[in-house]
Motif scaffolding. Structure first.
Motif, PDB file in Angstrom:
ATOM      1  N   TRP A   5       0.835  -1.205   0.000  1.00 13.45           N
ATOM      2  CA  TRP A   5       0.000   0.000   0.000  1.00 13.45           C
ATOM      3  C   TRP A   5       0.867   1.251   0.000  1.00 13.45           C
ATOM      4  CZ3 TRP A   5      -5.122   0.197  -0.743  1.00 13.45           C
ATOM      5  CH2 TRP A   5      -5.838  -1.002  -0.605  1.00 13.45           C
ATOM      6  N   TYR A   6       0.533   2.156  -0.920  1.00 12.84           N
ATOM      7  CA  TYR A   6       1.299   3.382  -1.107  1.00 12.84           C
ATOM      8  C   TYR A   6       0.378   4.591  -1.133  1.00 12.84           C
ATOM      9  CZ  TYR A   6       4.774  -0.003  -2.493  1.00 12.84           C
ATOM     10  OH  TYR A   6       5.632  -1.065  -2.498  1.00 12.84           O
ATOM     11  N   GLY A   7       0.866   5.705  -0.623  1.00 15.47           N
ATOM     12  CA  GLY A   7       0.144   6.966  -0.700  1.00 15.47           C
ATOM     13  C   GLY A   7       0.899   7.918  -1.608  1.00 15.47           C
ATOM     14  N   LEU A   8       0.148   8.668  -2.394  1.00 13.65           N
ATOM     15  CA  LEU A   8       0.744   9.652  -3.287  1.00 13.65           C
ATOM     16  C   LEU A   8       0.768  11.003  -2.578  1.00 13.65           C
ATOM     17  CD1 LEU A   8       1.805  10.278  -6.169  1.00 13.65           C
ATOM     18  CD2 LEU A   8      -0.566  10.882  -6.747  1.00 13.65           C
ATOM     19  N   VAL A   9       1.976  11.535  -2.398  1.00 11.11           N
ATOM     20  CA  VAL A   9       2.161  12.859  -1.806  1.00 11.11           C
ATOM     21  C   VAL A   9       2.975  13.662  -2.802  1.00 11.11           C
ATOM     22  CG1 VAL A   9       3.040  14.184   0.151  1.00 11.11           C
ATOM     23  CG2 VAL A   9       2.115  11.882   0.522  1.00 11.11           C
ATOM     24  N   GLY A  10       2.379  14.699  -3.325  1.00  9.20           N
ATOM     25  CA  GLY A  10       3.041  15.447  -4.388  1.00  9.20           C
ATOM     26  C   GLY A  10       3.152  14.580  -5.624  1.00  9.20           C
ATOM     27  N   THR A  11       4.368  14.345  -6.063  1.00  4.63           N
ATOM     28  CA  THR A  11       4.573  13.526  -7.260  1.00  4.63           C
ATOM     29  C   THR A  11       5.254  12.197  -6.945  1.00  4.63           C
ATOM     30  OG1 THR A  11       6.687  14.629  -7.684  1.00  4.63           O
ATOM     31  CG2 THR A  11       4.732  15.559  -8.752  1.00  4.63           C
ATOM     32  N   HIS A  12       5.302  11.816  -5.665  1.00  2.40           N
ATOM     33  CA  HIS A  12       5.988  10.581  -5.284  1.00  2.40           C
ATOM     34  C   HIS A  12       5.091   9.667  -4.463  1.00  2.40           C
ATOM     35  CE1 HIS A  12       9.893  11.830  -6.737  1.00  2.40           C
ATOM     36  NE2 HIS A  12       9.710  13.005  -6.144  1.00  2.40           N
TER      37      HIS A  12
END
Length: 84
Positions: A26-33
């Motif tokens: 599971w990943y969260g997108l913060v800005g462009t990363h």
């Protein structure tokens, strides 16, 4: 808060960097990363042993897009440690 999460992301190496972790889903997108949700929430809150489900739901509630890396039965049944 969303600002706390953005500040935490600034202190972490993104998962889309040259050294991604192969066993995280599971990943969260913060800005462009992308950032692993547990690392991001732990860094933002100072808490330890944050559960994946708690982390992904918390980030989603703050408006951050959350993504799962899944295949085979993970697509149809989910991962009990992450969804249960």
């Amino acid at each position: 808060t969303a600002d706390t999460v953005r500040a935490a992301a600034a202190r972490l190496a993104p998962c889309d960097s040259a050294d991604p972790h192969p066993n995280r889903s599971w990943y969260g997108l913060v800005g462009t990363h992308l950032y692993y949700v547990v690392d991001l929430v732990e860094e933002a809150t100072g808490a330890r042993d944050v559960k994946v489900k708690t982390a992904r739901l918390s980030l989603a509630e703050l408006g951050f897009p959350v993504f799962a890396l899944a295949w085979n039965t993970l697509l149809t049944q989910g991962h009990p440690g992450h969804t249960g």
